[in-house]
Design a protein around this motif. Structure first.
Motif, PDB file in Angstrom:
ATOM      1  N   VAL A 276       0.874  -1.178   0.000  1.00 53.41           N
ATOM      2  CA  VAL A 276       0.000   0.000   0.000  1.00 53.41           C
ATOM      3  C   VAL A 276       0.905   1.219   0.000  1.00 53.41           C
ATOM      4  CG1 VAL A 276      -1.697   1.329   1.323  1.00 53.41           C
ATOM      5  CG2 VAL A 276      -1.858  -1.172   1.245  1.00 53.41           C
ATOM      6  N   ARG A 277       0.661   2.127  -0.923  1.00 50.02           N
ATOM      7  CA  ARG A 277       1.456   3.352  -0.980  1.00 50.02           C
ATOM      8  C   ARG A 277       0.558   4.541  -0.670  1.00 50.02           C
ATOM      9  NH1 ARG A 277       5.149   6.387  -5.536  1.00 50.02           N
ATOM     10  NH2 ARG A 277       3.243   6.276  -6.782  1.00 50.02           N
ATOM     11  N   VAL A 278       0.935   5.325   0.322  1.00 52.50           N
ATOM     12  CA  VAL A 278       0.204   6.541   0.696  1.00 52.50           C
ATOM     13  C   VAL A 278       1.037   7.730   0.231  1.00 52.50           C
ATOM     14  CG1 VAL A 278      -0.865   7.852   2.556  1.00 52.50           C
ATOM     15  CG2 VAL A 278      -0.654   5.366   2.741  1.00 52.50           C
ATOM     16  N   SER A 279       0.456   8.583  -0.602  1.00 56.88           N
ATOM     17  CA  SER A 279       1.189   9.712  -1.167  1.00 56.88           C
ATOM     18  C   SER A 279       0.507  11.022  -0.823  1.00 56.88           C
ATOM     19  CB  SER A 279       1.282   9.583  -2.701  1.00 56.88           C
ATOM     20  OG  SER A 279       1.929   8.382  -3.071  1.00 56.88           O
ATOM     21  N   GLY A 280       1.319  12.024  -0.575  1.00 57.57           N
ATOM     22  CA  GLY A 280       0.799  13.370  -0.365  1.00 57.57           C
ATOM     23  C   GLY A 280       1.153  14.239  -1.554  1.00 57.57           C
TER      24      GLY A 280
ATOM     25  N   GLN B 229       1.985   2.830  -8.923  1.00 53.29           N
ATOM     26  CA  GLN B 229       2.468   1.454  -8.899  1.00 53.29           C
ATOM     27  C   GLN B 229       1.285   0.505  -9.026  1.00 53.29           C
ATOM     28  OE1 GLN B 229       5.045   0.822  -5.527  1.00 53.29           O
ATOM     29  NE2 GLN B 229       6.214   2.689  -5.918  1.00 53.29           N
ATOM     30  N   GLU B 230       1.228  -0.200 -10.132  1.00 61.01           N
ATOM     31  CA  GLU B 230       0.078  -1.046 -10.426  1.00 61.01           C
ATOM     32  C   GLU B 230      -0.087  -2.176  -9.423  1.00 61.01           C
ATOM     33  OE1 GLU B 230       0.072  -2.395 -14.438  1.00 61.01           O
ATOM     34  OE2 GLU B 230       0.110  -0.380 -15.311  1.00 61.01           O
ATOM     35  N   ASP B 231       1.016  -2.582  -8.774  1.00 64.43           N
ATOM     36  CA  ASP B 231       0.921  -3.679  -7.817  1.00 64.43           C
ATOM     37  C   ASP B 231       0.630  -3.185  -6.397  1.00 64.43           C
ATOM     38  OD1 ASP B 231       3.389  -2.449  -7.509  1.00 64.43           O
ATOM     39  OD2 ASP B 231       4.418  -4.305  -6.932  1.00 64.43           O
ATOM     40  N   ALA B 232       0.406  -1.873  -6.256  1.00 61.41           N
ATOM     41  CA  ALA B 232       0.122  -1.300  -4.939  1.00 61.41           C
ATOM     42  C   ALA B 232      -1.289  -0.725  -4.906  1.00 61.41           C
ATOM     43  CB  ALA B 232       1.131  -0.200  -4.602  1.00 61.41           C
ATOM     44  N   PHE B 233      -1.880  -0.751  -3.744  1.00 57.79           N
ATOM     45  CA  PHE B 233      -3.128  -0.024  -3.514  1.00 57.79           C
ATOM     46  C   PHE B 233      -2.723   1.420  -3.254  1.00 57.79           C
ATOM     47  CE2 PHE B 233      -6.546   1.336  -0.451  1.00 57.79           C
ATOM     48  CZ  PHE B 233      -7.592   1.309  -1.367  1.00 57.79           C
ATOM     49  N   GLU B 234      -3.031   2.302  -4.197  1.00 52.46           N
ATOM     50  CA  GLU B 234      -2.549   3.686  -4.158  1.00 52.46           C
ATOM     51  C   GLU B 234      -3.562   4.585  -3.434  1.00 52.46           C
ATOM     52  OE1 GLU B 234       0.199   5.136  -5.066  1.00 52.46           O
ATOM     53  OE2 GLU B 234       1.191   3.926  -6.616  1.00 52.46           O
ATOM     54  N   ILE B 235      -3.133   5.156  -2.319  1.00 51.63           N
ATOM     55  CA  ILE B 235      -3.941   6.124  -1.578  1.00 51.63           C
ATOM     56  C   ILE B 235      -3.310   7.491  -1.785  1.00 51.63           C
ATOM     57  CG2 ILE B 235      -4.816   6.830   0.677  1.00 51.63           C
ATOM     58  CD1 ILE B 235      -4.505   3.896   1.576  1.00 51.63           C
ATOM     59  N   LEU B 236      -4.086   8.446  -2.268  1.00 50.08           N
ATOM     60  CA  LEU B 236      -3.565   9.774  -2.575  1.00 50.08           C
ATOM     61  C   LEU B 236      -4.233  10.818  -1.691  1.00 50.08           C
ATOM     62  CD1 LEU B 236      -1.719  11.471  -4.449  1.00 50.08           C
ATOM     63  CD2 LEU B 236      -3.699  11.752  -5.968  1.00 50.08           C
TER      64      LEU B 236
ATOM     65  N   TYR C 167      -6.547  12.771 -10.817  1.00 48.56           N
ATOM     66  CA  TYR C 167      -5.941  11.890  -9.822  1.00 48.56           C
ATOM     67  C   TYR C 167      -6.229  10.427 -10.161  1.00 48.56           C
ATOM     68  CZ  TYR C 167      -6.224  16.244  -7.020  1.00 48.56           C
ATOM     69  OH  TYR C 167      -6.143  17.532  -6.566  1.00 48.56           O
ATOM     70  N   ALA C 168      -7.481  10.142 -10.546  1.00 45.33           N
ATOM     71  CA  ALA C 168      -7.862   8.771 -10.876  1.00 45.33           C
ATOM     72  C   ALA C 168      -7.121   8.289 -12.120  1.00 45.33           C
ATOM     73  CB  ALA C 168      -9.372   8.680 -11.080  1.00 45.33           C
ATOM     74  N   LYS C 169      -6.986   9.169 -13.098  1.00 45.26           N
ATOM     75  CA  LYS C 169      -6.281   8.807 -14.335  1.00 45.26           C
ATOM     76  C   LYS C 169      -4.819   8.485 -14.052  1.00 45.26           C
ATOM     77  CE  LYS C 169      -5.346  10.536 -19.009  1.00 45.26           C
ATOM     78  NZ  LYS C 169      -5.491  11.686 -19.939  1.00 45.26           N
ATOM     79  N   TRP C 170      -4.229   9.197 -13.111  1.00 45.34           N
ATOM     80  CA  TRP C 170      -2.833   8.930 -12.723  1.00 45.34           C
ATOM     81  C   TRP C 170      -2.701   7.521 -12.169  1.00 45.34           C
ATOM     82  CZ3 TRP C 170      -1.186   8.320  -7.476  1.00 45.34           C
ATOM     83  CH2 TRP C 170       0.202   8.133  -7.330  1.00 45.34           C
ATOM     84  N   GLY C 171      -3.723   7.056 -11.432  1.00 44.69           N
ATOM     85  CA  GLY C 171      -3.676   5.699 -10.903  1.00 44.69           C
ATOM     86  C   GLY C 171      -4.054   5.576  -9.437  1.00 44.69           C
ATOM     87  N   ALA C 172      -4.549   6.655  -8.850  1.00 44.89           N
ATOM     88  CA  ALA C 172      -4.958   6.580  -7.446  1.00 44.89           C
ATOM     89  C   ALA C 172      -6.185   5.680  -7.315  1.00 44.89           C
ATOM     90  CB  ALA C 172      -5.277   7.974  -6.913  1.00 44.89           C
ATOM     91  N   ASP C 173      -6.129   4.739  -6.384  1.00 41.55           N
ATOM     92  CA  ASP C 173      -7.275   3.865  -6.119  1.00 41.55           C
ATOM     93  C   ASP C 173      -8.238   4.499  -5.124  1.00 41.55           C
ATOM     94  OD1 ASP C 173      -6.445   1.398  -7.627  1.00 41.55           O
ATOM     95  OD2 ASP C 173      -4.719   1.595  -6.288  1.00 41.55           O
TER      96      ASP C 173
ATOM     97  N   LEU D 272      -8.284  11.014  -1.165  1.00 36.25           N
ATOM     98  CA  LEU D 272      -8.829  11.664   0.022  1.00 36.25           C
ATOM     99  C   LEU D 272      -8.601  13.163  -0.086  1.00 36.25           C
ATOM    100  CD1 LEU D 272      -7.551   9.157   2.739  1.00 36.25           C
ATOM    101  CD2 LEU D 272      -9.758   9.164   1.554  1.00 36.25           C
ATOM    102  N   SER D 273      -9.705  13.918  -0.128  1.00 33.33           N
ATOM    103  CA  SER D 273      -9.631  15.363  -0.359  1.00 33.33           C
ATOM    104  C   SER D 273     -10.500  16.117   0.641  1.00 33.33           C
ATOM    105  CB  SER D 273     -10.090  15.701  -1.788  1.00 33.33           C
ATOM    106  OG  SER D 273      -9.278  15.086  -2.761  1.00 33.33           O
ATOM    107  N   GLY D 274     -10.385  17.431   0.595  1.00 41.37           N
ATOM    108  CA  GLY D 274     -11.197  18.323   1.437  1.00 41.37           C
ATOM    109  C   GLY D 274     -11.434  19.629   0.703  1.00 41.37           C
ATOM    110  N   HIS D 275     -10.933  20.721   1.280  1.00 45.31           N
ATOM    111  CA  HIS D 275     -10.820  22.027   0.629  1.00 45.31           C
ATOM    112  C   HIS D 275     -12.120  22.795   0.443  1.00 45.31           C
ATOM    113  CE1 HIS D 275      -8.921  25.209  -1.584  1.00 45.31           C
ATOM    114  NE2 HIS D 275      -9.491  24.909  -2.724  1.00 45.31           N
ATOM    115  N   LEU D 276     -13.224  22.132   0.064  1.00 44.38           N
ATOM    116  CA  LEU D 276     -14.440  22.851  -0.308  1.00 44.38           C
ATOM    117  C   LEU D 276     -15.431  23.005   0.846  1.00 44.38           C
ATOM    118  CD1 LEU D 276     -15.067  21.466  -3.911  1.00 44.38           C
ATOM    119  CD2 LEU D 276     -13.705  23.422  -3.172  1.00 44.38           C
TER     120      LEU D 276
END
Length: 283
Positions: free
Chosen positions: A159-163, A186-193, A204-210, A213-217
């Motif tokens: 699992v990869r968590v990215s900021g 990484q296709e073999d990882a569960f990508e959390i963005l 974000y989804a097109k990049w590959g995030a599975d 997690l967002s906020g802002h609005l």
């Protein structure tokens, strides 16, 4: 006519009372996330997701908020940014103490939002305010992800968590350069963005995030009950991803309605929230 005026006054008073209630309380929202990239029989991972605290306090030292999070006993905590307010006149201490208190008990992974980014970029205005904030929370044990990632192992599954950290001008426009900042998904990882601004969800989804997690609005500030947010803090009407859980193909974006308020402290039919994610596998 007199009856109409009385009715309008009663409606106004009720709405005012509801606004006061909503800017002084929060709720806990639960979402289930199921992914084919994770093992079917793995133990559920319980994640608390917070965003847009804006230095806000629920009780002295944020006691009520800390107690609510501790009661959930999460495996870890994710933040999508804007824990503080980018204002040189305001102290970062409430945010530092809050996130530091959580880091003493749980693994905490933080991305940055536009308020942190403003302080980071505009050193002519804020001086070393961001650097001091960063030093304090990292010292407390927070994993601060500034265009960087942390690799986790969930029962043998990567699992990869990215900021994702984007310049201020990309809060108004955005081009597809996530790969330049985080590398390829990484296709073999569960990508959390952790990506503060949900406006670019499809990118974000097109990049590959599975899981995004967002906020802002801030939930759209005022919401049409059981429907959607009305206006963003940037005065844009009916944002597509204002608050809730959404599917983008097989990908998921969860948008927090936030915990704090904007410059004008209004929430209506739009309670502040702590989000609890129940992540399961079906692979």
């Amino acid at each position: 006519m007199e009856n109409l005026i009385i009715i309008l006054m009663v409606v106004f008073l009720l709405m005012f009372a509801e606004i006061i209630r909503e800017i002084t309380t929060f709720k806990v929202t639960h979402y289930e996330i199921v992914s084919k990239k994770l093992k079917r029989n793995m133990d559920e991972k319980k994640i608390v997701f917070i965003s847009d605290l804006h230095n806000y306090s629920y009780g002295k030292g944020n006691k009520k908020l800390l107690e609510a999070i501790e009661q959930e006993q999460p495996d870890m905590i994710f933040s999508a940014g804007d824990l503080l307010v980018g204002d040189k006149r305001k102290s970062s201490e409430p945010a530092e103490k809050f996130i530091g208190a959580l880091a003493k008990k749980f693994p905490v992974y933080c991305g940055n939002g536009n308020h942190e980014q403003r302080m980071k970029e505009e050193t002519d205005i804020y001086g070393d305010k961001y650097a001091a904030y960063k030093e304090e929370i990292v010292k407390s044990g927070v994993h601060l992800l500034e265009n960087s990632s942390a690799l986790l192992d969930w029962e043998g599954k990567k699992v990869r968590v990215s900021g994702l950290e984007i310049p201020l001008n990309y809060y108004r426009k955005f081009s597809e350069e996530i790969e330049n900042r985080l590398g390829k998904a990484q296709e073999d990882a569960f990508e959390i963005l952790l990506a503060h601004n949900p406006v670019h969800a499809e990118t974000y989804a097109k990049w590959g995030a599975d899981l995004i997690l967002s906020g802002h609005l801030h939930g759209g500030i005022v919401r049409i009950p059981f429907c959607r947010g009305v206006i963003t803090p940037q005065a844009r009407l009916f944002p597509k991803y204002s608050g809730g859980k959404y599917a983008i193909g097989e990908k998921t974006i969860v948008v927090s309605k936030g915990l704090g308020v904007h410059t004008i402290p209004i929430r209506l039919f739009n309670e502040a929230e702590v989000i609890v994610l129940h992540i399961k596998g079906k692979g």
